[in-house]
Design a protein around this motif. Structure first.
Motif, PDB file in Angstrom:
ATOM      1  N   ASP A   3       6.762  16.575  -5.151  1.00  0.00           N
ATOM      2  CA  ASP A   3       5.379  17.061  -5.097  1.00  0.00           C
ATOM      3  C   ASP A   3       4.710  17.069  -6.468  1.00  0.00           C
ATOM      4  N   GLY A   4       5.404  17.455  -7.505  1.00  0.00           N
ATOM      5  CA  GLY A   4       4.823  17.521  -8.851  1.00  0.00           C
ATOM      6  C   GLY A   4       4.374  16.161  -9.343  1.00  0.00           C
ATOM      7  N   GLU A   5       5.190  15.140  -9.089  1.00  0.00           N
ATOM      8  CA  GLU A   5       4.828  13.782  -9.503  1.00  0.00           C
ATOM      9  C   GLU A   5       3.646  13.266  -8.692  1.00  0.00           C
ATOM     10  N   HIS A   6       3.641  13.546  -7.396  1.00  0.00           N
ATOM     11  CA  HIS A   6       2.541  13.118  -6.527  1.00  0.00           C
ATOM     12  C   HIS A   6       1.237  13.774  -6.977  1.00  0.00           C
ATOM     13  N   ARG A   7       1.303  15.080  -7.267  1.00  0.00           N
ATOM     14  CA  ARG A   7       0.118  15.815  -7.709  1.00  0.00           C
ATOM     15  C   ARG A   7      -0.420  15.229  -9.018  1.00  0.00           C
ATOM     16  N   THR A   8       0.457  14.893  -9.961  1.00  0.00           N
ATOM     17  CA  THR A   8       0.037  14.311 -11.232  1.00  0.00           C
ATOM     18  C   THR A   8      -0.588  12.944 -11.016  1.00  0.00           C
ATOM     19  N   LEU A   9       0.003  12.136 -10.156  1.00  0.00           N
ATOM     20  CA  LEU A   9      -0.524  10.804  -9.869  1.00  0.00           C
ATOM     21  C   LEU A   9      -1.918  10.900  -9.251  1.00  0.00           C
ATOM     22  N   VAL A  10      -2.095  11.764  -8.262  1.00  0.00           N
ATOM     23  CA  VAL A  10      -3.395  11.944  -7.617  1.00  0.00           C
ATOM     24  C   VAL A  10      -4.396  12.497  -8.616  1.00  0.00           C
ATOM     25  N   SER A  11      -3.995  13.466  -9.430  1.00  0.00           N
ATOM     26  CA  SER A  11      -4.895  14.050 -10.425  1.00  0.00           C
ATOM     27  C   SER A  11      -5.389  12.994 -11.403  1.00  0.00           C
ATOM     28  N   ASP A  12      -4.518  12.109 -11.830  1.00  0.00           N
ATOM     29  CA  ASP A  12      -4.917  11.040 -12.746  1.00  0.00           C
ATOM     30  C   ASP A  12      -5.904  10.084 -12.092  1.00  0.00           C
ATOM     31  N   GLN A  13      -5.701   9.768 -10.827  1.00  0.00           N
ATOM     32  CA  GLN A  13      -6.598   8.862 -10.118  1.00  0.00           C
ATOM     33  C   GLN A  13      -7.943   9.505  -9.814  1.00  0.00           C
ATOM     34  N   VAL A  14      -7.951  10.799  -9.562  1.00  0.00           N
ATOM     35  CA  VAL A  14      -9.173  11.520  -9.221  1.00  0.00           C
ATOM     36  C   VAL A  14     -10.195  11.427 -10.361  1.00  0.00           C
ATOM     37  N   VAL A  15      -9.723  11.435 -11.577  1.00  0.00           N
ATOM     38  CA  VAL A  15     -10.610  11.413 -12.744  1.00  0.00           C
ATOM     39  C   VAL A  15     -11.527  10.189 -12.715  1.00  0.00           C
ATOM     40  N   THR A  16     -11.045   9.068 -12.218  1.00  0.00           N
ATOM     41  CA  THR A  16     -11.863   7.851 -12.202  1.00  0.00           C
ATOM     42  C   THR A  16     -13.049   7.956 -11.251  1.00  0.00           C
ATOM     43  N   PHE A  17     -13.008   8.884 -10.315  1.00  0.00           N
ATOM     44  CA  PHE A  17     -14.088   9.019  -9.338  1.00  0.00           C
ATOM     45  C   PHE A  17     -15.103  10.100  -9.695  1.00  0.00           C
ATOM     46  N   ILE A  18     -14.970  10.736 -10.835  1.00  0.00           N
ATOM     47  CA  ILE A  18     -15.894  11.812 -11.204  1.00  0.00           C
ATOM     48  C   ILE A  18     -17.344  11.341 -11.254  1.00  0.00           C
ATOM     49  N   PRO A  19     -17.676  10.190 -11.859  1.00  0.00           N
ATOM     50  CA  PRO A  19     -19.089   9.771 -11.842  1.00  0.00           C
ATOM     51  C   PRO A  19     -19.651   9.594 -10.424  1.00  0.00           C
ATOM     52  N   ALA A  20     -18.878   9.009  -9.530  1.00  0.00           N
ATOM     53  CA  ALA A  20     -19.337   8.839  -8.149  1.00  0.00           C
ATOM     54  C   ALA A  20     -19.471  10.191  -7.451  1.00  0.00           C
ATOM     55  N   LEU A  21     -18.557  11.101  -7.730  1.00  0.00           N
ATOM     56  CA  LEU A  21     -18.640  12.447  -7.150  1.00  0.00           C
ATOM     57  C   LEU A  21     -19.891  13.171  -7.647  1.00  0.00           C
ATOM     58  N   ARG A  22     -20.211  13.001  -8.929  1.00  0.00           N
ATOM     59  CA  ARG A  22     -21.417  13.646  -9.473  1.00  0.00           C
ATOM     60  C   ARG A  22     -22.668  13.101  -8.797  1.00  0.00           C
ATOM     61  N   ALA A  23     -22.724  11.787  -8.584  1.00  0.00           N
ATOM     62  CA  ALA A  23     -23.888  11.187  -7.932  1.00  0.00           C
ATOM     63  C   ALA A  23     -24.011  11.684  -6.482  1.00  0.00           C
ATOM     64  N   TYR A  24     -22.906  11.689  -5.768  1.00  0.00           N
ATOM     65  CA  TYR A  24     -22.933  12.153  -4.386  1.00  0.00           C
ATOM     66  C   TYR A  24     -23.247  13.649  -4.338  1.00  0.00           C
ATOM     67  N   GLY A  25     -22.697  14.409  -5.274  1.00  0.00           N
ATOM     68  CA  GLY A  25     -22.970  15.847  -5.340  1.00  0.00           C
ATOM     69  C   GLY A  25     -24.444  16.134  -5.555  1.00  0.00           C
ATOM     70  N   ARG A  26     -25.096  15.343  -6.411  1.00  0.00           N
ATOM     71  CA  ARG A  26     -26.535  15.533  -6.655  1.00  0.00           C
ATOM     72  C   ARG A  26     -27.349  15.209  -5.421  1.00  0.00           C
ATOM     73  N   SER A  27     -26.906  14.233  -4.648  1.00  0.00           N
ATOM     74  CA  SER A  27     -27.656  13.906  -3.430  1.00  0.00           C
ATOM     75  C   SER A  27     -27.521  15.017  -2.389  1.00  0.00           C
ATOM     76  N   LEU A  28     -26.380  15.666  -2.368  1.00  0.00           N
ATOM     77  CA  LEU A  28     -26.182  16.747  -1.414  1.00  0.00           C
ATOM     78  C   LEU A  28     -26.856  18.037  -1.864  1.00  0.00           C
ATOM     79  N   ALA A  29     -26.656  18.389  -3.127  1.00  0.00           N
ATOM     80  CA  ALA A  29     -27.113  19.686  -3.620  1.00  0.00           C
ATOM     81  C   ALA A  29     -28.573  19.688  -4.041  1.00  0.00           C
ATOM     82  N   ARG A  30     -29.096  18.547  -4.499  1.00  0.00           N
ATOM     83  CA  ARG A  30     -30.474  18.404  -4.977  1.00  0.00           C
ATOM     84  C   ARG A  30     -30.755  19.177  -6.254  1.00  0.00           C
ATOM     85  N   ASN A  31     -29.796  19.863  -6.787  1.00  0.00           N
ATOM     86  CA  ASN A  31     -29.959  20.634  -8.016  1.00  0.00           C
ATOM     87  C   ASN A  31     -28.789  20.267  -8.923  1.00  0.00           C
ATOM     88  N   PRO A  32     -29.069  19.818 -10.161  1.00  0.00           N
ATOM     89  CA  PRO A  32     -27.979  19.369 -11.035  1.00  0.00           C
ATOM     90  C   PRO A  32     -26.902  20.431 -11.287  1.00  0.00           C
TER      91      PRO A  32
END
Length: 166
Positions: A3-32
């Motif tokens: 589990d620890g290795e899987h969590r680290t692997l997923v955590s490392d991959q998640v970082v690459t999607f932060i810009p897309a998450l921010r864009a989608y988050g702004r469309s949902l929330a409408r407030n930065p």
């Protein structure tokens, strides 16, 4: 994989999607600020539940689904709460933009923000974030045809709004 290795692997991959998450988050929330909070909450949930992610599946869609569900849960909570944020003037813009492209971009985003939520959500996912209709249908829990229809209607509604026909 432990589990620890899987969590680290997923955590490392998640970082690459932060810009897309921010864009989608702004469309949902409408407030930065709310969007940033939504992204942070999504990342926290994703990392805490990394063992639930199945390797070989679409991590981006998994993250977007977490964000969408979190947004709707938060929205339901806020509907029951009353805040004084509407009366606060500190969030107002002091100076207006002078560049033509900034003004047009602001008008476009305002038109997108005026769309009903289900149209706005699919338009952002497909047009702004570049997700396929299939990925968007998984995130929105609806048929691919429904996503295509909503995107087409959303585009038409934005054009009508910008032309003053809305």
């Amino acid at each position: 994989m432990p589990d620890g290795e899987h969590r680290t692997l997923v955590s490392d991959q998640v970082v690459t999607f932060i810009p897309a998450l921010r864009a989608y988050g702004r469309s949902l929330a409408r407030n930065p600020d709310d969007a940033d909070d939504l992204v942070q909450e999504t990342l926290t949930k994703a990392i805490a539940r990394a063992e639930l992610f199945h390797a070989g599946t679409n991590l981006r869609a998994w993250l977007f689904t977490i964000m969408r569900n979190t947004h709707y849960s938060n929205w339901a909570k806020r509907a029951r709460e009353t805040t004084g944020a509407q009366d606060c003037v500190s969030g107002e813009v002091i100076s207006q933009p002078t560049q033509e492209w900034t003004v047009r971009g602001t008008e476009l985003m305002a038109a997108v923000n005026r769309l009903p939520e289900h149209y706005r959500e699919t338009l952002v996912l497909v047009v702004m974030l570049g997700l396929s209709y299939e990925e968007s249908s998984e995130i929105c829990h609806c048929a691919i045809g429904t996503v295509k229809s909503r995107v087409a209607r959303a585009r038409s509604m934005v054009v009508d709004d910008l032309e003053g026909n809305a």
